[in-house]
Scaffold this active site. Structure first.
Site, PDB file in Angstrom:
ATOM      1  N   HIS A   1      -3.764  10.577   4.835  1.00 27.47           N
ATOM      2  CA  HIS A   1      -3.570  10.481   6.285  1.00 27.47           C
ATOM      3  C   HIS A   1      -4.914  10.348   6.985  1.00 27.47           C
ATOM      4  O   HIS A   1      -5.824  11.134   6.690  1.00 27.47           O
ATOM      5  CB  HIS A   1      -2.872  11.738   6.801  1.00 27.47           C
ATOM      6  CG  HIS A   1      -1.643  12.099   6.053  1.00 27.47           C
ATOM      7  ND1 HIS A   1      -1.652  12.951   4.957  1.00 27.47           N
ATOM      8  CD2 HIS A   1      -0.363  11.706   6.213  1.00 27.47           C
ATOM      9  CE1 HIS A   1      -0.423  13.076   4.492  1.00 27.47           C
ATOM     10  NE2 HIS A   1       0.371  12.335   5.233  1.00 27.47           N
TER      11      HIS A   1
ATOM     12  N   TRP B   1       7.729   8.169  -2.608  1.00 26.02           N
ATOM     13  CA  TRP B   1       7.368   7.006  -1.805  1.00 26.02           C
ATOM     14  C   TRP B   1       6.811   5.841  -2.633  1.00 26.02           C
ATOM     15  O   TRP B   1       6.617   4.751  -2.118  1.00 26.02           O
ATOM     16  CB  TRP B   1       6.325   7.401  -0.763  1.00 26.02           C
ATOM     17  CG  TRP B   1       5.043   7.926  -1.339  1.00 26.02           C
ATOM     18  CD1 TRP B   1       3.948   7.196  -1.724  1.00 26.02           C
ATOM     19  CD2 TRP B   1       4.720   9.283  -1.641  1.00 26.02           C
ATOM     20  NE1 TRP B   1       2.969   8.017  -2.237  1.00 26.02           N
ATOM     21  CE2 TRP B   1       3.411   9.311  -2.201  1.00 26.02           C
ATOM     22  CE3 TRP B   1       5.407  10.499  -1.487  1.00 26.02           C
ATOM     23  CZ2 TRP B   1       2.795  10.489  -2.601  1.00 26.02           C
ATOM     24  CZ3 TRP B   1       4.773  11.666  -1.889  1.00 26.02           C
ATOM     25  CH2 TRP B   1       3.494  11.659  -2.428  1.00 26.02           C
TER      26      TRP B   1
ATOM     27  N   HIS C   1       5.289  17.647   7.900  1.00 25.14           N
ATOM     28  CA  HIS C   1       6.055  17.322   6.692  1.00 25.14           C
ATOM     29  C   HIS C   1       7.271  18.225   6.489  1.00 25.14           C
ATOM     30  O   HIS C   1       8.036  18.020   5.546  1.00 25.14           O
ATOM     31  CB  HIS C   1       5.144  17.413   5.461  1.00 25.14           C
ATOM     32  CG  HIS C   1       4.154  16.302   5.368  1.00 25.14           C
ATOM     33  ND1 HIS C   1       2.923  16.353   5.973  1.00 25.14           N
ATOM     34  CD2 HIS C   1       4.206  15.096   4.745  1.00 25.14           C
ATOM     35  CE1 HIS C   1       2.264  15.239   5.723  1.00 25.14           C
ATOM     36  NE2 HIS C   1       3.010  14.457   4.985  1.00 25.14           N
TER      37      HIS C   1
ATOM     38  N   GLU D   1     -11.283  11.506  -3.723  1.00 25.36           N
ATOM     39  CA  GLU D   1     -10.364  11.817  -4.819  1.00 25.36           C
ATOM     40  C   GLU D   1     -10.841  11.281  -6.158  1.00 25.36           C
ATOM     41  O   GLU D   1     -10.698  11.943  -7.189  1.00 25.36           O
ATOM     42  CB  GLU D   1      -8.965  11.264  -4.526  1.00 25.36           C
ATOM     43  CG  GLU D   1      -8.252  11.976  -3.404  1.00 25.36           C
ATOM     44  CD  GLU D   1      -6.804  11.539  -3.257  1.00 25.36           C
ATOM     45  OE1 GLU D   1      -6.294  10.816  -4.147  1.00 25.36           O
ATOM     46  OE2 GLU D   1      -6.183  11.921  -2.256  1.00 25.36           O
TER      47      GLU D   1
ATOM     48  N   CYS E   1      -3.468   7.936  -1.697  1.00 22.49           N
ATOM     49  CA  CYS E   1      -2.727   7.916  -0.436  1.00 22.49           C
ATOM     50  C   CYS E   1      -3.135   9.133   0.382  1.00 22.49           C
ATOM     51  O   CYS E   1      -3.700  10.091  -0.152  1.00 22.49           O
ATOM     52  CB  CYS E   1      -1.221   7.878  -0.661  1.00 22.49           C
ATOM     53  SG  CYS E   1      -0.592   9.183  -1.706  1.00 22.49           S
TER      54      CYS E   1
ATOM     55  N   TYR F   1       8.850   4.572   6.451  1.00 18.83           N
ATOM     56  CA  TYR F   1       9.878   5.132   5.574  1.00 18.83           C
ATOM     57  C   TYR F   1      10.099   6.613   5.863  1.00 18.83           C
ATOM     58  O   TYR F   1       9.305   7.263   6.548  1.00 18.83           O
ATOM     59  CB  TYR F   1       9.514   4.938   4.100  1.00 18.83           C
ATOM     60  CG  TYR F   1       8.159   5.438   3.707  1.00 18.83           C
ATOM     61  CD1 TYR F   1       7.925   6.787   3.482  1.00 18.83           C
ATOM     62  CD2 TYR F   1       7.098   4.554   3.542  1.00 18.83           C
ATOM     63  CE1 TYR F   1       6.668   7.246   3.119  1.00 18.83           C
ATOM     64  CE2 TYR F   1       5.844   5.010   3.179  1.00 18.83           C
ATOM     65  CZ  TYR F   1       5.640   6.351   2.964  1.00 18.83           C
ATOM     66  OH  TYR F   1       4.397   6.808   2.616  1.00 18.83           O
TER      67      TYR F   1
ATOM     68  N   GLU G   1       6.800   8.548   7.467  1.00 18.70           N
ATOM     69  CA  GLU G   1       5.488   7.944   7.647  1.00 18.70           C
ATOM     70  C   GLU G   1       5.517   6.493   8.118  1.00 18.70           C
ATOM     71  O   GLU G   1       6.402   5.719   7.756  1.00 18.70           O
ATOM     72  CB  GLU G   1       4.697   8.023   6.331  1.00 18.70           C
ATOM     73  CG  GLU G   1       4.377   9.455   5.958  1.00 18.70           C
ATOM     74  CD  GLU G   1       3.458   9.593   4.761  1.00 18.70           C
ATOM     75  OE1 GLU G   1       2.738  10.602   4.710  1.00 18.70           O
ATOM     76  OE2 GLU G   1       3.469   8.708   3.894  1.00 18.70           O
TER      77      GLU G   1
ATOM     78  N   HIS H   1       4.392  10.097  11.320  1.00 19.71           N
ATOM     79  CA  HIS H   1       2.943  10.170  11.440  1.00 19.71           C
ATOM     80  C   HIS H   1       2.284   9.036  10.676  1.00 19.71           C
ATOM     81  O   HIS H   1       2.884   8.400   9.820  1.00 19.71           O
ATOM     82  CB  HIS H   1       2.419  11.530  10.947  1.00 19.71           C
ATOM     83  CG  HIS H   1       2.784  11.834   9.525  1.00 19.71           C
ATOM     84  ND1 HIS H   1       3.975  12.414   9.164  1.00 19.71           N
ATOM     85  CD2 HIS H   1       2.105  11.636   8.363  1.00 19.71           C
ATOM     86  CE1 HIS H   1       4.029  12.567   7.857  1.00 19.71           C
ATOM     87  NE2 HIS H   1       2.896  12.101   7.342  1.00 19.71           N
TER      88      HIS H   1
END
Length: 197
Positions: free
Chosen positions: A85, A175, A41, A103, A83, A119, A132, A48
């Site tokens: 990964h 995003w 990042h 979460e 959101c 994006y 991403e 990724h």
């Protein structure tokens, strides 16, 4: 954090937190390697794999979350339901369901793939970059939420009109609109023509 096959190779010695590895991909979403999460990042960012989830209640309201203030990236801003990964080798659907549970303390009662979007969004506050290839998922949530306060500062269910009002008045993730717009066809299919999405 428990050691999993995805993190075992990168566990740090003597109690230090293990490095979290991400899957690097090419422009077609094909895996080409791995990178440590923070390094992927840092500007200019490395492309990724990621995922974004949009869950709705039975009234067709979208579940938003405000990211916890302690998060290293985009703290305290509003964003979509969840959101994150996938671990290297983890299917995006599996990762999305896992992170919703971690979460928000709930399992989606329904979740389906809603396409992908690529994006590049720099975060002006942190200087980090979201570069991403994002897998989108839409679904429903029917059980009571039990958010993890280290991940989630606040939650809200909103109509399309309430979202527009909120988006105009409080900070959202860089995003958010990109992933929402890309997921809209699947959202409209889920919520129906009268939902306003």
């Amino acid at each position: 954090m428990p050691t999993t096959p995805a993190t075992a190779a990168t566990s740090a010695p003597s109690g230090a937190a293990p490095s979290i590895m991400l899957e690097l991909v090419d422009e077609n979403g094909i895996t080409i390697g791995t990178a440590e999460k923070l390094s992927a990042h840092q500007a200019p960012g490395r492309l990724h794999r990621a995922f974004s989830v949009f869950l709705f209640d039975e009234e067709g309201r979208l579940l938003l979350q405000r990211r916890a203030l302690g998060k290293y990236h985009s703290p305290g801003v509003w964003s979509n339901t969840c959101c994150g990964h996938p671990y290297p080798g983890e299917a995006p659907f599996t990762a999305a369901a896992r992170r919703v549970s971690e979460e928000l303390g709930v399992s989606p009662s329904l979740m389906a793939e809603a396409g992908t979007v690529r994006y590049n969004h720099p975060d002006p506050v942190s200087g980090l970059v979201e570069q991403e290839y994002n897998h989108l998922f839409v679904g429903m949530v029917q059980a009571p939420l039990r958010p993890d306060p280290e991940e989630v500062g606040e939650t809200a269910f909103v109509t399309a009109r309430e979202l527009a009002e909120r988006h105009a008045s409080v900070p959202f993730s860089a995003w958010f609109m990109t992933v929402l717009d890309a997921a809209r066809p699947a959202i409209k299919e889920l919520t129906g023509a009268t939902g306003g999405w």
